[in-house]
Design a protein around this motif. Structure first.
Motif, mmCIF file in Angstrom:
data_model
loop_
_atom_site.group_PDB
_atom_site.id
_atom_site.type_symbol
_atom_site.label_atom_id
_atom_site.label_comp_id
_atom_site.label_asym_id
_atom_site.label_seq_id
_atom_site.Cartn_x
_atom_site.Cartn_y
_atom_site.Cartn_z
ATOM 1 N N GLU A 470 0.827 -1.204 0.000
ATOM 2 C CA GLU A 470 0.000 0.000 0.000
ATOM 3 C C GLU A 470 0.864 1.258 0.000
ATOM 4 O O GLU A 470 0.530 2.261 -0.648
ATOM 5 N N MET A 471 1.985 1.214 0.716
ATOM 6 C CA MET A 471 2.883 2.365 0.740
ATOM 7 C C MET A 471 3.384 2.682 -0.663
ATOM 8 O O MET A 471 3.382 3.847 -1.092
ATOM 9 N N TYR A 472 3.811 1.652 -1.397
ATOM 10 C CA TYR A 472 4.290 1.877 -2.761
ATOM 11 C C TYR A 472 3.152 2.339 -3.672
ATOM 12 O O TYR A 472 3.370 3.134 -4.590
ATOM 13 N N LYS A 473 1.971 1.854 -3.417
ATOM 14 C CA LYS A 473 0.816 2.284 -4.216
ATOM 15 C C LYS A 473 0.580 3.784 -4.047
ATOM 16 O O LYS A 473 0.339 4.507 -5.033
ATOM 17 N N VAL A 474 0.662 4.278 -2.812
ATOM 18 C CA VAL A 474 0.456 5.705 -2.556
ATOM 19 C C VAL A 474 1.521 6.526 -3.266
ATOM 20 O O VAL A 474 1.241 7.597 -3.831
ATOM 21 N N VAL A 475 2.762 6.040 -3.266
ATOM 22 C CA VAL A 475 3.833 6.737 -3.968
ATOM 23 C C VAL A 475 3.519 6.827 -5.458
ATOM 24 O O VAL A 475 3.660 7.889 -6.078
ATOM 25 N N LEU A 476 3.081 5.717 -6.047
ATOM 26 C CA LEU A 476 2.810 5.696 -7.485
ATOM 27 C C LEU A 476 1.604 6.560 -7.854
ATOM 28 O O LEU A 476 1.510 7.055 -8.981
ATOM 29 N N GLN A 477 0.684 6.733 -6.929
ATOM 30 C CA GLN A 477 -0.493 7.554 -7.214
ATOM 31 C C GLN A 477 -0.209 9.043 -7.106
ATOM 32 O O GLN A 477 -1.034 9.853 -7.520
ATOM 33 N N ASN A 478 0.937 9.402 -6.550
ATOM 34 C CA ASN A 478 1.313 10.807 -6.427
ATOM 35 C C ASN A 478 1.913 11.272 -7.752
ATOM 36 O O ASN A 478 3.033 10.923 -8.104
ATOM 37 N N ARG A 479 1.191 12.084 -8.464
ATOM 38 C CA ARG A 479 1.626 12.513 -9.793
ATOM 39 C C ARG A 479 2.763 13.535 -9.735
ATOM 40 O O ARG A 479 3.372 13.846 -10.757
ATOM 41 N N ASP A 480 3.042 14.070 -8.552
ATOM 42 C CA ASP A 480 4.056 15.113 -8.443
ATOM 43 C C ASP A 480 5.442 14.568 -8.122
ATOM 44 O O ASP A 480 6.402 15.337 -8.071
ATOM 45 N N ILE A 481 5.563 13.279 -7.871
ATOM 46 C CA ILE A 481 6.864 12.725 -7.517
ATOM 47 C C ILE A 481 7.751 12.629 -8.750
ATOM 48 O O ILE A 481 7.276 12.647 -9.893
ATOM 49 N N SER A 482 9.046 12.502 -8.529
ATOM 50 C CA SER A 482 9.991 12.391 -9.637
ATOM 51 C C SER A 482 9.886 11.017 -10.286
ATOM 52 O O SER A 482 9.410 10.050 -9.676
ATOM 53 N N SER A 483 10.348 10.932 -11.518
ATOM 54 C CA SER A 483 10.334 9.647 -12.212
ATOM 55 C C SER A 483 11.244 8.643 -11.518
ATOM 56 O O SER A 483 10.982 7.435 -11.550
ATOM 57 N N THR A 484 12.297 9.127 -10.855
ATOM 58 C CA THR A 484 13.191 8.228 -10.136
ATOM 59 C C THR A 484 12.486 7.592 -8.945
ATOM 60 O O THR A 484 12.646 6.405 -8.679
ATOM 61 N N SER A 485 11.700 8.383 -8.217
ATOM 62 C CA SER A 485 10.925 7.832 -7.097
ATOM 63 C C SER A 485 9.922 6.804 -7.597
ATOM 64 O O SER A 485 9.730 5.748 -6.986
#
Length: 661
Positions: A470-485
């Motif tokens: 779920e933690m990784y899912k939240v990261v992927l749903q954040n459109r503002d994060i860098s492509s590296t993240s």
């Protein structure tokens, strides 16, 4: 924590779905025909030093999962990090003409020296008080015959672009943004030379020590030759001795000079270690001075860029860096801007260390509070959109590399449940024969899942606990994060779903059934970034392999994969690794589902597969993809009811069964 509350309500659903996943997974293994060799896992990637851009090279294919980090040019290896260009920006730069104009006010008394011109960490620092200023004035009158008061001729350049976005950089120039006049303490720098500055470091007068260190910091900011000169004059051991000075300004300037001194200079890094610099730096990490912590963690990050120093850093600095910096910072979230800089440097160093070898990865997994702190930073209520988040996710990805083979045997036994050999209580004896009780075995596996779900993860348990999905899912749903993240989060999911282990199939079920991430992942296929496509297609391949319902997955996945395939093996994009992963995912579906074979044909996948198989340049990568496509075609031909459709589209038996590539 949000993740805890959300997952606690999903435990029972996950148990049921994962239980079905395991049953279907066991059936799918028996039904495979002419399946490719297992290619579910990505090659090892090494961490890149923070001072250089990253670029890809081939790696031993038997290393199968993925690491994230920062790469050294001299190593010539690759990291799955996009070569972003960025600058580490210190205080605002004043042009030479502006400085000249301000020098017209030299006659004014009490002119306040601009704080941001004083310190090489990117932040201004206060003066040390009236007593320090008086001491400096006495020093000026005492040393005019040595230094003179001539105009300093070194150019004041704007800070150069740092080669990698992961680079902590070389700090800033002490003269950057400063106005220089006769009443300013830094006016004395104008008449110094390097030999005098190095000699000042060994003087008992702290004002002279500050002046010498400031001159070295300024010169090394602009000149690589100055770095060599300091080393030749044995200035590095002299600076190291000042790290533990009782004077705060001396500590700041000596460490700030060291930061510029070792930037992109391997010889100076080695000289710093040989002079005992690492021990002295670690010993002052607990000083209650944020500016000093910022410099020290920046120096440690730059040191960690050297592969031959990572093991020493892991041994001597990892524990103190975690206890004195990482844990306290992540216990007081959200962070101030200054604290975020310290966390960025610290997590960058950890990112490099997490890539060095199995021994260091295991040490970091077992380090009390390390993984918990990273999870806390990633899952804080307002997810930061900074480089600290990127570094944290990359460390989590690196620590999940080869996870199931590097776990202690006690943990592996707990995750896998009782084996057939050890499950003696599940064996029924009938006369001379024994019969394995499959129902009891499946029940025990089900209880193992329930036990792990109900356990509140702590430390390394976060790496494989269902809550981390779920933690990784939240990261992927954040459109503002860098492509590296984003790439690191995908890579971490790929790592924990890789291989034949039963727990990897359980977590695949969590990704698919509990978190329902397939639509998110398929949307991410709409990118041309090889850095993202490599782990993404590897993850999709793992999910296809472990899927309990191949028909349902084919309905959602085949069209997306086929549309991404190139028309033949001569095209350079997507890369051969990405194409092989996509063919592998299609093959896992086709071997168990006639619907998948039908959809490949329906969405015009046959011309592409035949083109990849037939037309290529005989390079190792294109031959690999040709064999992968050939395997998919062969398994598609096993469904006799689809032969008519194939023939109507103009394909013959030879297109499917000819294994020549």
């Amino acid at each position: 924590m949000e993740t805890s509350s959300r997952l606690s309500h999903k435990g029972s659903n996950m148990v049921q779905s994962s239980f079905q996943t395991v049953q279907a997974h066991n059936r799918s293994r028996r039904s495979k025909s002419m399946c490719q060799a297992d290619q579910e896992r990505l090659p090892l990637t090494v961490v890149v030093p923070p001072e250089t851009a990253s670029f890809p090279v081939s790696v031993d294919p038997q290393h199968s999962r993925s690491l994230s980090g920062i790469l050294a040019q001299e190593r010539g290896r690759w990291s799955e990090e996009p070569p972003h260009q960025s600058s580490y920006k210190g205080p605002s730069h004043r042009t030479i003409s502006r400085i000249t104009n301000r020098q017209q006010h030299n006659q004014q008394q009490g002119y306040a020296f601009e704080r941001e011109g004083w310190f090489g960490t990117g932040r201004g620092v206060p003066m040390a008080g009236d007593g320090w200023g008086t001491q400096w004035q006495q020093h000026v009158s005492r040393t005019n015959h040595v230094t003179g008061a001539g105009q300093y001729q070194a150019p004041l350049k704007r800070t150069a672009s740092v080669r990698s976005v992961r680079s902590v950089g070389k700090g800033v120039d002490v003269l950057d943004g400063a106005s220089i006049h006769s009443n300013d303490p830094l006016a004395e720098i104008q008449g110094l030379d390097m030999a005098t500055a190095v000699r000042y470091l060994s003087e008992s007068d702290t004002a002279l020590q500050v002046l010498g260190a400031a001159y070295i910091q300024h010169q090394c900011y602009h000149s690589n030759d100055a770095k060599k000169q300091v080393r030749a004059l044995y200035g590095i051991p002299a600076l190291v001795q000042l790290f533990t000075s009782d004077n705060q300004e001396v500590q700041r300037y000596s460490t700030g000079a060291t930061r510029n001194l070792i930037y992109e200079n391997s010889d100076n890094k080695v000289a710093l270690i040989d002079a005992g610099g690492l021990t002295h730096l670690v010993s002052i990490l607990r000083e209650p001075d944020e500016e000093l912590q910022k410099i020290i963690t920046g120096v440690l990050w730059n040191l960690s860029s050297r592969d031959n120093l990572k093991q020493k850093l892991s041994k001597e600095a990892l524990s103190e860096l975690t206890d004195a910096v990482l844990i306290p910072l992540c216990s007081s979230l959200p962070l101030s801007p200054s604290e975020r800089d310290i966390f960025y440097n610290t997590s960058g160093c950890l990112r490099n260390l997490s890539s060095v070898n199995e021994r260091t990865r295991q040490k970091m997994r077992d380090m009390r509070g390390l993984v918990d702190s990273l999870v806390s930073y990633i899952t804080q209520e307002d997810m930061p959109e900074d480089k600290g988040l990127e570094n944290s996710v990359c460390v989590m990805r690196n620590l999940s590399y080869q996870l199931y083979t590097e776990l202690p045997s006690s943990v592996r036994l707990r995750l896998e449940g009782p084996s057939r050999a050890s499950a003696s209580r599940d064996i029924d004896t009938l006369g001379c024969f024994t019969m394995y009780n499959k129902k009891n075995s499946q029940r025990n596996q089900n209880l193992t899942i329930l036990s792990e779900v109900s356990r509140q993860p702590k430390g390394a348990e976060w790496l494989w606990h269902p809550k981390v999905v779920e933690m990784y899912k939240v990261v992927l749903q954040n459109r503002d994060i860098s492509s590296t993240s984003r790439e690191a989060a995908i890579g971490a999911l790929q790592n924990i779903t890789t291989g034949e282990t039963w727990w990897s199939s359980v977590l695949s079920g969590v990704v698919m059934e509990q978190e329902k991430m397939l639509p998110i992942l398929l949307d991410l296929l709409d990118t041309n970034s090889e850095m993202e496509l490599r782990p993404l297609t590897g993850l999709l391949r793992n999910l296809a392999r472990h899927s309990a319902n191949k028909d349902n997955m084919a309905k959602n996945m085949v069209n997306a994969l086929v549309s991404k395939l190139p028309c033949d093996g001569l095209q350079k994009t997507p890369s051969s690794e990405v194409v092989s992963n996509m063919c592998g995912a299609l093959n896992h579906l086709v071997t168990c589902s006639s619907m998948a074979a039908r959809d490949v044909s329906h969405f015009n996948g046959l011309p592409k597969l035949v083109g990849i198989k037939t037309f290529h340049d005989n390079s190792s990568g294109s031959v690999k993809t040709a064999k992968a496509a050939s395997t998919v075609l062969y398994n598609m031909f096993q469904y006799n009811k689809l032969h008519k459709d194939y023939k109507q589209k103009g394909f013959t038996r030879r297109d499917f069964t000819d294994a020549t590539v």
